[in-house]
Motif scaffolding. Sequence first.
Motif, PDB file in Angstrom:
ATOM      1  N   ILE A  50      -9.216  10.646  10.644  1.00 50.76           N
ATOM      2  CA  ILE A  50      -8.640  10.368   9.332  1.00 50.76           C
ATOM      3  C   ILE A  50      -7.513   9.352   9.487  1.00 50.76           C
ATOM      4  CG2 ILE A  50      -7.413  11.347   7.346  1.00 50.76           C
ATOM      5  CD1 ILE A  50      -8.716  14.097   8.547  1.00 50.76           C
ATOM      6  N   ALA A  51      -7.640   8.223   8.790  1.00 51.74           N
ATOM      7  CA  ALA A  51      -6.598   7.191   8.803  1.00 51.74           C
ATOM      8  C   ALA A  51      -5.828   7.257   7.493  1.00 51.74           C
ATOM      9  CB  ALA A  51      -7.216   5.816   8.999  1.00 51.74           C
ATOM     10  N   GLU A  52      -4.511   7.407   7.600  1.00 52.65           N
ATOM     11  CA  GLU A  52      -3.630   7.384   6.446  1.00 52.65           C
ATOM     12  C   GLU A  52      -2.567   6.329   6.684  1.00 52.65           C
ATOM     13  OE1 GLU A  52      -1.982  11.186   5.556  1.00 52.65           O
ATOM     14  OE2 GLU A  52      -3.880  12.030   4.836  1.00 52.65           O
ATOM     15  N   PRO A  53      -1.905   5.845   5.633  1.00 52.84           N
ATOM     16  CA  PRO A  53      -0.823   4.866   5.848  1.00 52.84           C
ATOM     17  C   PRO A  53       0.230   5.424   6.810  1.00 52.84           C
ATOM     18  CG  PRO A  53      -1.364   5.023   3.518  1.00 52.84           C
ATOM     19  CD  PRO A  53      -2.122   6.127   4.194  1.00 52.84           C
ATOM     20  N   GLY A  54       0.413   4.721   7.921  1.00 51.65           N
ATOM     21  CA  GLY A  54       1.440   5.135   8.881  1.00 51.65           C
ATOM     22  C   GLY A  54       0.971   6.041   9.988  1.00 51.65           C
ATOM     23  N   SER A  55      -0.199   6.664   9.872  1.00 47.03           N
ATOM     24  CA  SER A  55      -0.663   7.602  10.897  1.00 47.03           C
ATOM     25  C   SER A  55      -2.170   7.670  10.984  1.00 47.03           C
ATOM     26  CB  SER A  55      -0.117   9.013  10.626  1.00 47.03           C
ATOM     27  OG  SER A  55       1.243   9.105  10.944  1.00 47.03           O
TER      28      SER A  55
END
Length: 289
Positions: free
Chosen positions: A90-95
């Motif tokens: 899972i790619a999220e903004p910042g991580s």
Amino acid sequence: GRCGRLLLRSQQAERNVFVETGRVIHRRYLLQRLIKQGQICAVYQGVDQLLQRVVAVKTAPASYVLPYRAAIQMTSHFSHPNIIGLYDLIAEPGSLYIVQEYVEGDDFAALLQTQLTPYEVADIGCQICQALIYTGSSSRKICHGDLTPHAVIRDRTGRIRINNFALPSDLDYFESWSIVGGDGIAIADDELPWGQQSEGRQENDTRAIGLLLYQLLTGRPAGATTVEPPADGRLRFLRTVPPELCETVARAVMRQHPQHFTTVETLFAELSALAEVLETAIPVPVAAV
């Protein structure tokens, strides 16, 4: 190589953003407790609320999305008893979040503090080899590339589980150990994409197994959780280690050894034969009459 060194600088400069426990990732994975905070990644024990199973969630900074995504795509189909399973990315903004099988057991630091028998160490080597033989087979052709102590755990049944396939090599670790039979070479073929198989990469992985086994067989202070490379580059085994096991590990580690192992298959053949001999040599306790 230049790319590897830039990556290492990035690793040393960047700190993982602390994620509070209690957070739910992707409306599915509840982070319950921090297991380990490394230089780059943090690892949490969590629960998959959809499937109601315990998972491990590894978090990494967003700058690592590309190498981690590539590694997950190469290895997500792996299914082997000695390899930790991958569930989700899972790619999220910042991580970036990597959801994996949760394995209860001893990490390498705990193994270093355990009084392992020569048979147990040979068996650990066999199990690591089996995982890498599986991934390096003709249908997969993937090398590990980052087989450091952080990649190894022994579960509660005694099974070795390997993690972190096809990730960028920890150059700091391999450079520090290159003085021990490594001819001053940290890793070969560092210009290739991570995980891609080559003869040099196969030899790297074989030598990396030897380095792990050596660390379990050399002297260290009581309670030590790491082993430093000997400053003079000489292998020193505990006196209780059978000479045949010392020789096998030396053949894996020392690139100048005339019978140096260059493939995991040849190391496995030697270790498995040795493990069989060492197992039969273990005295069987006799019950008192």
